[in-house]
Design a protein around this motif. Structure first.
Motif, PDB file in Angstrom:
ATOM      1  N   LYS A  93      13.571  70.309 -26.089  1.00  0.00           N
ATOM      2  CA  LYS A  93      12.585  71.333 -26.463  1.00  0.00           C
ATOM      3  C   LYS A  93      11.244  70.685 -26.809  1.00  0.00           C
ATOM      4  CE  LYS A  93      16.020  74.610 -28.111  1.00  0.00           C
ATOM      5  NZ  LYS A  93      16.633  75.230 -29.289  1.00  0.00           N
ATOM      6  N   LYS A  94      11.306  69.556 -27.511  1.00  0.00           N
ATOM      7  CA  LYS A  94      10.065  68.853 -27.861  1.00  0.00           C
ATOM      8  C   LYS A  94       9.365  68.327 -26.611  1.00  0.00           C
ATOM      9  CE  LYS A  94      11.372  67.562 -32.538  1.00  0.00           C
ATOM     10  NZ  LYS A  94      11.762  66.482 -33.441  1.00  0.00           N
ATOM     11  N   ALA A  95      10.146  67.838 -25.661  1.00  0.00           N
ATOM     12  CA  ALA A  95       9.564  67.342 -24.412  1.00  0.00           C
ATOM     13  C   ALA A  95       8.872  68.477 -23.661  1.00  0.00           C
ATOM     14  CB  ALA A  95      10.641  66.704 -23.538  1.00  0.00           C
ATOM     15  N   LYS A  96       9.515  69.645 -23.645  1.00  0.00           N
ATOM     16  CA  LYS A  96       8.923  70.800 -22.961  1.00  0.00           C
ATOM     17  C   LYS A  96       7.627  71.221 -23.660  1.00  0.00           C
ATOM     18  CE  LYS A  96       9.748  75.441 -21.342  1.00  0.00           C
ATOM     19  NZ  LYS A  96      10.402  76.675 -21.546  1.00  0.00           N
ATOM     20  N   GLU A  97       7.655  71.251 -24.983  1.00  0.00           N
ATOM     21  CA  GLU A  97       6.442  71.598 -25.736  1.00  0.00           C
ATOM     22  C   GLU A  97       5.321  70.600 -25.465  1.00  0.00           C
ATOM     23  OE1 GLU A  97       7.578  71.816 -29.848  1.00  0.00           O
ATOM     24  OE2 GLU A  97       8.845  73.584 -29.526  1.00  0.00           O
ATOM     25  N   LEU A  98       5.678  69.340 -25.429  1.00  0.00           N
ATOM     26  CA  LEU A  98       4.693  68.296 -25.159  1.00  0.00           C
ATOM     27  C   LEU A  98       4.108  68.456 -23.755  1.00  0.00           C
ATOM     28  CD1 LEU A  98       3.278  65.749 -26.188  1.00  0.00           C
ATOM     29  CD2 LEU A  98       5.210  64.431 -25.310  1.00  0.00           C
ATOM     30  N   ALA A  99       4.977  68.716 -22.782  1.00  0.00           N
ATOM     31  CA  ALA A  99       4.518  68.909 -21.405  1.00  0.00           C
ATOM     32  C   ALA A  99       3.588  70.118 -21.320  1.00  0.00           C
ATOM     33  CB  ALA A  99       5.716  69.082 -20.475  1.00  0.00           C
ATOM     34  N   GLU A 100       3.920  71.197 -22.014  1.00  0.00           N
ATOM     35  CA  GLU A 100       3.075  72.392 -22.005  1.00  0.00           C
ATOM     36  C   GLU A 100       1.731  72.106 -22.675  1.00  0.00           C
ATOM     37  OE1 GLU A 100       5.581  75.371 -23.801  1.00  0.00           O
ATOM     38  OE2 GLU A 100       6.699  75.680 -21.940  1.00  0.00           O
ATOM     39  N   LYS A 101       1.761  71.314 -23.735  1.00  0.00           N
ATOM     40  CA  LYS A 101       0.519  70.940 -24.423  1.00  0.00           C
ATOM     41  C   LYS A 101      -0.376  70.136 -23.478  1.00  0.00           C
ATOM     42  CE  LYS A 101      -0.979  68.728 -28.738  1.00  0.00           C
ATOM     43  NZ  LYS A 101      -1.983  67.805 -28.403  1.00  0.00           N
ATOM     44  N   TYR A 102       0.187  69.149 -22.800  1.00  0.00           N
ATOM     45  CA  TYR A 102      -0.583  68.355 -21.839  1.00  0.00           C
ATOM     46  C   TYR A 102      -1.184  69.244 -20.763  1.00  0.00           C
ATOM     47  CZ  TYR A 102       1.457  63.897 -23.520  1.00  0.00           C
ATOM     48  OH  TYR A 102       1.832  62.801 -24.258  1.00  0.00           O
ATOM     49  N   LYS A 103      -0.377  70.157 -20.232  1.00  0.00           N
ATOM     50  CA  LYS A 103      -0.857  71.033 -19.169  1.00  0.00           C
ATOM     51  C   LYS A 103      -1.979  71.931 -19.682  1.00  0.00           C
ATOM     52  CE  LYS A 103       0.506  74.231 -15.541  1.00  0.00           C
ATOM     53  NZ  LYS A 103      -0.840  74.736 -15.496  1.00  0.00           N
ATOM     54  N   GLY A 104      -1.836  72.456 -20.884  1.00  0.00           N
ATOM     55  CA  GLY A 104      -2.883  73.290 -21.462  1.00  0.00           C
ATOM     56  C   GLY A 104      -4.189  72.533 -21.635  1.00  0.00           C
ATOM     57  N   GLU A 105      -4.096  71.292 -22.096  1.00  0.00           N
ATOM     58  CA  GLU A 105      -5.294  70.467 -22.268  1.00  0.00           C
ATOM     59  C   GLU A 105      -5.933  70.166 -20.905  1.00  0.00           C
ATOM     60  OE1 GLU A 105      -3.964  67.118 -24.548  1.00  0.00           O
ATOM     61  OE2 GLU A 105      -3.665  68.339 -26.336  1.00  0.00           O
ATOM     62  N   ALA A 106      -5.110  69.916 -19.909  1.00  0.00           N
ATOM     63  CA  ALA A 106      -5.628  69.666 -18.564  1.00  0.00           C
ATOM     64  C   ALA A 106      -6.325  70.920 -18.025  1.00  0.00           C
ATOM     65  CB  ALA A 106      -4.508  69.230 -17.624  1.00  0.00           C
ATOM     66  N   ASP A 107      -5.739  72.082 -18.267  1.00  0.00           N
ATOM     67  CA  ASP A 107      -6.347  73.343 -17.820  1.00  0.00           C
ATOM     68  C   ASP A 107      -7.713  73.551 -18.476  1.00  0.00           C
ATOM     69  OD1 ASP A 107      -4.135  73.832 -16.226  1.00  0.00           O
ATOM     70  OD2 ASP A 107      -3.242  75.300 -17.602  1.00  0.00           O
ATOM     71  N   GLU A 108      -7.805  73.240 -19.766  1.00  0.00           N
ATOM     72  CA  GLU A 108      -9.084  73.375 -20.476  1.00  0.00           C
ATOM     73  C   GLU A 108     -10.132  72.426 -19.886  1.00  0.00           C
ATOM     74  OE1 GLU A 108     -10.176  75.609 -22.792  1.00  0.00           O
ATOM     75  OE2 GLU A 108      -8.271  76.577 -22.320  1.00  0.00           O
ATOM     76  N   LEU A 109      -9.721  71.204 -19.594  1.00  0.00           N
ATOM     77  CA  LEU A 109     -10.651  70.254 -18.977  1.00  0.00           C
ATOM     78  C   LEU A 109     -11.135  70.762 -17.622  1.00  0.00           C
ATOM     79  CD1 LEU A 109      -9.050  66.799 -19.835  1.00  0.00           C
ATOM     80  CD2 LEU A 109     -11.336  67.561 -20.474  1.00  0.00           C
ATOM     81  N   MET A 110     -10.242  71.353 -16.849  1.00  0.00           N
ATOM     82  CA  MET A 110     -10.641  71.843 -15.525  1.00  0.00           C
ATOM     83  C   MET A 110     -11.572  73.052 -15.634  1.00  0.00           C
ATOM     84  SD  MET A 110      -9.663  69.537 -13.588  1.00  0.00           S
ATOM     85  CE  MET A 110     -10.277  70.272 -12.083  1.00  0.00           C
ATOM     86  N   LYS A 111     -11.420  73.859 -16.683  1.00  0.00           N
ATOM     87  CA  LYS A 111     -12.385  74.946 -16.919  1.00  0.00           C
ATOM     88  C   LYS A 111     -13.760  74.351 -17.205  1.00  0.00           C
ATOM     89  CE  LYS A 111      -9.101  78.304 -18.740  1.00  0.00           C
ATOM     90  NZ  LYS A 111      -8.635  78.993 -19.962  1.00  0.00           N
ATOM     91  N   ASP A 112     -13.773  73.286 -17.990  1.00  0.00           N
ATOM     92  CA  ASP A 112     -15.031  72.610 -18.277  1.00  0.00           C
ATOM     93  C   ASP A 112     -15.632  72.016 -17.006  1.00  0.00           C
ATOM     94  OD1 ASP A 112     -14.822  73.273 -20.961  1.00  0.00           O
ATOM     95  OD2 ASP A 112     -14.209  71.258 -21.609  1.00  0.00           O
ATOM     96  N   VAL A 113     -14.781  71.475 -16.136  1.00  0.00           N
ATOM     97  CA  VAL A 113     -15.264  70.914 -14.869  1.00  0.00           C
ATOM     98  C   VAL A 113     -15.949  72.004 -14.045  1.00  0.00           C
ATOM     99  CG1 VAL A 113     -14.514  70.000 -12.622  1.00  0.00           C
ATOM    100  CG2 VAL A 113     -13.677  68.964 -14.739  1.00  0.00           C
ATOM    101  N   GLU A 114     -15.363  73.185 -14.003  1.00  0.00           N
ATOM    102  CA  GLU A 114     -15.978  74.287 -13.243  1.00  0.00           C
ATOM    103  C   GLU A 114     -17.343  74.655 -13.825  1.00  0.00           C
ATOM    104  OE1 GLU A 114     -15.002  75.388 -10.250  1.00  0.00           O
ATOM    105  OE2 GLU A 114     -13.527  73.799 -10.500  1.00  0.00           O
ATOM    106  N   ALA A 115     -17.435  74.711 -15.158  1.00  0.00           N
ATOM    107  CA  ALA A 115     -18.715  75.005 -15.805  1.00  0.00           C
ATOM    108  C   ALA A 115     -19.733  73.905 -15.499  1.00  0.00           C
ATOM    109  CB  ALA A 115     -18.514  75.160 -17.308  1.00  0.00           C
TER     110      ALA A 115
END
Length: 134
Positions: A93-115
């Motif tokens: 469960k912790k690994a899944k949470e960590l993976a989701e956290k990484y993905k969320g941070e990557a998604d935020e960075l890509m939103k910034d890239v688009e801006a």
């Protein structure tokens, strides 16, 4: 997956996020600046200033894309190190949470890239105008 691996992953996340939030120079500071303000600033800038802005944006975009790719690789790694039978365990469960956290941070960075790309287009268009004397 053991606790040491999880803690190492969390520490790396902190380092990557820290690098992403403070870097990028002028371009990173302008992510939230309205495009109308960017347009006005670009219109007032001279050719060397515009060239510097374009270079800054190019560097920042590449940095953000690299950070996002690294985070996605970490997300994949977090799940790859978890055995199928361990998915329901506390470590799983912790690994899944960590993976989701990484993905969320990557998604935020890509939103910034688009801006950033949207703002880069403004500076690039203005630079082309000034280069051709239009």
């Amino acid at each position: 997956m053991n606790l040491r691996t999880l803690l190492t992953g969390l520490a790396l996340t902190g380092v990557l996020v820290g690098c992403g939030s403070g870097g990028g120079g002028d371009a990173a500071k302008e992510i939230k600046t309205p495009t109308a303000d960017i347009q006005a600033s670009a219109a007032k800038a001279d050719k060397p200033a515009l060239e510097a802005k374009v270079a800054s944006y190019d560097t920042t975009i590449k940095d953000y894309e690299k950070q996002a790719q690294d985070l996605l690789a970490k997300a994949k790694e977090a799940m790859a190190n978890t055995e199928l039978g361990d998915m329901l365990s506390e470590d799983g469960k912790k690994a899944k949470e960590l993976a989701e956290k990484y993905k969320g941070e990557a998604d935020e960075l890509m939103k910034d890239v688009e801006a950033l790309k949207e703002r880069l287009a403004i500076y690039t268009a203005e630079l082309k105008k000034k280069a051709t004397g239009a």
